[in-house]
Design an enzyme around this catalytic site. Structure first.
Site, PDB file in Angstrom:
ATOM      1  N   ASN A   1       0.837  -1.204   0.000  1.00 37.75           N
ATOM      2  CA  ASN A   1       0.000   0.000   0.000  1.00 37.75           C
ATOM      3  C   ASN A   1       0.869   1.250   0.000  1.00 37.75           C
ATOM      4  OD1 ASN A   1      -2.957   0.785   0.501  1.00 37.75           O
ATOM      5  ND2 ASN A   1      -1.848   2.098   1.935  1.00 37.75           N
TER       6      ASN A   1
ATOM      7  N   ARG B   1       1.627  11.915   7.931  1.00 38.35           N
ATOM      8  CA  ARG B   1       2.558  12.891   8.487  1.00 38.35           C
ATOM      9  C   ARG B   1       3.322  12.224   9.626  1.00 38.35           C
ATOM     10  NH1 ARG B   1      -2.000  16.339  11.806  1.00 38.35           N
ATOM     11  NH2 ARG B   1      -1.441  15.564  13.864  1.00 38.35           N
TER      12      ARG B   1
ATOM     13  N   GLU C   1      -1.310   0.799  -4.633  1.00 36.48           N
ATOM     14  CA  GLU C   1      -1.340   2.061  -5.383  1.00 36.48           C
ATOM     15  C   GLU C   1      -0.149   2.199  -6.329  1.00 36.48           C
ATOM     16  OE1 GLU C   1      -2.051   1.909  -2.140  1.00 36.48           O
ATOM     17  OE2 GLU C   1      -4.059   2.779  -1.892  1.00 36.48           O
TER      18      GLU C   1
ATOM     19  N   GLU D   1      -3.552  21.814   9.036  1.00 35.88           N
ATOM     20  CA  GLU D   1      -4.421  20.845   8.353  1.00 35.88           C
ATOM     21  C   GLU D   1      -4.879  21.347   6.989  1.00 35.88           C
ATOM     22  OE1 GLU D   1      -5.555  17.942   8.537  1.00 35.88           O
ATOM     23  OE2 GLU D   1      -5.001  17.272  10.542  1.00 35.88           O
TER      24      GLU D   1
HETATM   25  C1  LIG Z   1      -0.074  15.652   2.301  1.00 40.54           C
HETATM   26  C2  LIG Z   1      -1.003  14.654   2.889  1.00 40.54           C
HETATM   27  C3  LIG Z   1      -0.903  14.321   4.233  1.00 40.54           C
HETATM   28  C4  LIG Z   1      -1.736  13.358   4.788  1.00 40.54           C
HETATM   29  N1  LIG Z   1      -1.569  13.023   6.091  1.00 40.54           N
HETATM   30  C5  LIG Z   1      -2.255  11.970   6.592  1.00 40.54           C
HETATM   31  C6  LIG Z   1      -1.982  11.508   7.904  1.00 40.54           C
HETATM   32  O1  LIG Z   1      -1.160  12.065   8.628  1.00 40.54           O
HETATM   33  N2  LIG Z   1      -2.659  10.428   8.347  1.00 40.54           N
HETATM   34  C7  LIG Z   1      -3.588   9.779   7.581  1.00 40.54           C
HETATM   35  O2  LIG Z   1      -4.130   8.765   8.019  1.00 40.54           O
HETATM   36  N3  LIG Z   1      -3.888  10.225   6.341  1.00 40.54           N
HETATM   37  C8  LIG Z   1      -3.229  11.296   5.827  1.00 40.54           C
HETATM   38  N4  LIG Z   1      -3.492  11.722   4.560  1.00 40.54           N
HETATM   39  C9  LIG Z   1      -4.532  11.056   3.768  1.00 40.54           C
HETATM   40  C10 LIG Z   1      -4.101   9.711   3.226  1.00 40.54           C
HETATM   41  O3  LIG Z   1      -2.761   9.646   2.934  1.00 40.54           O
HETATM   42  C11 LIG Z   1      -4.850   9.391   1.943  1.00 40.54           C
HETATM   43  O4  LIG Z   1      -6.220   9.386   2.219  1.00 40.54           O
HETATM   44  C12 LIG Z   1      -4.447   8.054   1.339  1.00 40.54           C
HETATM   45  O5  LIG Z   1      -5.158   7.869   0.154  1.00 40.54           O
HETATM   46  C13 LIG Z   1      -4.774   6.908   2.245  1.00 40.54           C
HETATM   47  O6  LIG Z   1      -4.360   5.726   1.613  1.00 40.54           O
HETATM   48  P1  LIG Z   1      -5.174   4.370   1.754  1.00 40.54           P
HETATM   49  O7  LIG Z   1      -6.479   4.564   1.048  1.00 40.54           O
HETATM   50  O8  LIG Z   1      -4.286   3.386   1.100  1.00 40.54           O
HETATM   51  O9  LIG Z   1      -5.375   4.102   3.207  1.00 40.54           O
HETATM   52  C14 LIG Z   1      -2.707  12.718   3.991  1.00 40.54           C
HETATM   53  C15 LIG Z   1      -2.823  13.059   2.649  1.00 40.54           C
HETATM   54  C16 LIG Z   1      -1.974  14.011   2.097  1.00 40.54           C
HETATM   55  C17 LIG Z   1      -2.111  14.320   0.648  1.00 40.54           C
HETATM   56 MN   LIG Z   2      -4.668   1.810  -0.208  1.00 42.47          MN
END
Ligand SMILES: Cc1cc2nc3c(=O)[nH]c(=O)nc-3n(C[C@H](O)[C@H](O)[C@H](O)COP(=O)(O)O)c2cc1C
Ligand SMILES: [Mn+2]
Length: 452
Positions: free
Chosen positions: A156, A161, A218, A267
């Site tokens: 994945n 952060r 991904e 945020e």
């Molecule tokens: C710059 C940025 C920072 C992010 N920070 C976090 C974070 O700290 N924790 C979190 O759970 N998701 C965070 N997200 C959202 C997830 O990375 C995002 O929804 C991602 O698609 C999740 O992947 P998944 O669907 O494989 O779980 C962030 C997204 C971006 C673009």
């Molecule tokens: Mn995913």
């Protein structure tokens, strides 16, 4: 070792993308010395809000590693990363879900050059900035988390952060519905650590793919966006496969059962969040190029919102809106609306049609709160033109409607603690009967450089 970018492929890593940005005058190479604390963030956001480019800071106080940020801070740079026009971004992004391309394994990585493990690990060796004044400390913000389902072995990509807490210790925020949360739950139920890797400094399609929600790896979407398989290499301290063309690689384990205060960080809503009790990563290795580039992004910047709220959401928004009306021309979730605003352009054939389309847009994602529907003569990428349509073409008692007490996002300051808020639809298209009288004034665009 095959580290050069293949000739047929313009962009294959961070550096080849920076070259494209420089050629297109979308990269500012900054030689002035800058501080990690606040100054890099201030400059990145100032450039972004003035419609200027990304920045490569060559001279970072106390470090000899340059820092780059803002690479995906505008629709122009996203289009350059994808090799398409601004107006084609939504369809390009949507197409990668149709034809995912699995990664291929190679036995080399850019990061093989300098490898520190065990006691040699020191996060202080990396120029990790503290961007906003309310941030709890330095955070890794543009690192792509690579993880693996402990049961199925499926990998994945995501953004998490990570707050620097010591030489080899990071706080990590993992929200409820993330794939990584599912992996950690499985590992913790067996009282086992969960290995992860963080890829910093990558081909922009990897960053774009990491922001998507996809029931698979991904990395397949990154491959599809680039039109060729992503090359991946096995980590040094785990069997996770990471993009081989990565500038800096951090490997670690999430410690089972441990929770510590982490945050706040600026945020995507443009407000600070709250400190949370979050998991902790013990860093087991830092691997990098001899002379790497550290990639960052400022919290609450357009780049942050583009990756988290714009690119992953526009494809479904377009699908819903065009399902309701074939007269929809284009959709956009502008970063200045923090993902809560959707703008739709359509060539309405029925006076009621824009309201149906606005209702469809509201149903796409809970985050979407305000929907503005405009005529095709309004450039939906130009906030000034959208405000002009709102100011001149809207009769509120007829064109504005509310959906009170609908589900929204709990971080929206206008929502309650469960995320319940009021959605607003605005038909900002010109009334049909008035179209014969009110023609939009249009001047010819010119190449202004010829006159200055
Ligand atoms: C710059 C940025 C920072 C992010 N920070 C976090 C974070 O700290 N924790 C979190 O759970 N998701 C965070 N997200 C959202 C997830 O990375 C995002 O929804 C991602 O698609 C999740 O992947 P998944 O669907 O494989 O779980 C962030 C997204 C971006 C673009
Ligand atoms: Mn995913």
């Amino acid at each position: 070792m095959s580290s050069a970018c293949p000739k047929e492929n313009g962009i294959c890593d961070l550096r080849s993308f920076l070259k494209v940005l420089e050629e297109q005058r979308q990269l500012h190479v900054i030689k002035k010395e800058v501080a990690l604390e606040y100054e890099i963030g201030d400059v990145l956001v100032a450039l972004e809000r003035k419609g200027l480019g990304a920045a490569l800071f060559e001279n970072v106080r106390g470090h000899n590693i340059p820092v780059v940020g803002g690479v995906l801070g505008s629709q122009e740079r996203i289009a350059l990363a994808l090799g398409c026009e601004k107006s084609e971004v939504v369809d390009r992004v949507a197409s990668c879900f149709e034809n995912p391309i699995p990664p291929v394994e190679v036995d080399w990585g850019y990061f093989d050059e300098v490898v520190a493990t065990g006691d040699e690990v020191d996060l202080g060796s990396l120029p990790i900035p503290r961007h906003a004044r309310g941030d709890a400390g330095p955070f890794i913000t543009a690192g792509v988390t690579v993880s693996k389902d402990p049961e199925t072995g499926v990998q994945n990509l995501s953004f998490q952060r990570m707050q620097v807490k010591g030489k080899n210790r990071l706080g990590i925020m993992i929200n409820e519905w993330r794939h990584l949360k599912g992996f950690l739950d499985k590992a913790e139920s067996r009282h086992e650590p969960l290995p992860i890797a963080v890829a910093i400094g990558v081909d922009p399609v990897i960053s774009i793919a990491a922001g998507f929600r996809y029931d698979g790896d991904e990395a397949e979407l990154a491959g599809a966006l680039r039109g060729k398989p992503l090359e991946v290499k096995k980590c040094f301290t785990s069997d996770i496969r990471v993009p081989s063309r990565t500038e800096i690689l951090i490997e670690g384990i999430i410690l089972p059962g441990e929770r510590e205060e982490e945050g706040p960080l600026a945020e995507f809503t443009g407000h600070y969040g709250e400190p949370w009790k979050n998991p902790v990563v013990k860093v087991t290795a830092i691997a990098r190029r001899k002379a790497p580039i550290y990639q960052t992004l400022a919290g609450a910047s357009y780049e942050h919102i583009n990756l988290g709220n714009v690119l992953p959401r526009e494809p479904l928004l377009k699908k819903f809106c065009t399902y309701v009306s074939k007269n929809v021309k284009a959709v956009h979730i502008p970063p200045y609306g923090s993902g809560f605003l959707a703008i739709i352009s359509m060539d309405k054939k029925n006076p009621g049609e824009p309201k149906n389309v606005a209702l469809a847009a509201m149903m796409t994602y809970v985050n979407i709160k305000h929907v503005i529907v405009v005529d095709p003569d309004v450039d939906i990428f130009d906030a000034g033109q959208v405000m002009w349509a709102l100011s001149t073409r809207v009769k509120p008692e007829r064109d504005v409607f509310y959906v009170p007490y609908a589900q929204g996002h709990e971080l929206d300051p206008s929502a309650d603690h469960r995320g319940v808020h009021t959605k607003v639809g605005i038909d900002a298209t010109l009334e049909d009967d008035l179209k014969a009288y009110y023609k939009k004034v249009v001047y010819q665009d010119v190449d202004i450089e010829k006159y200055l």
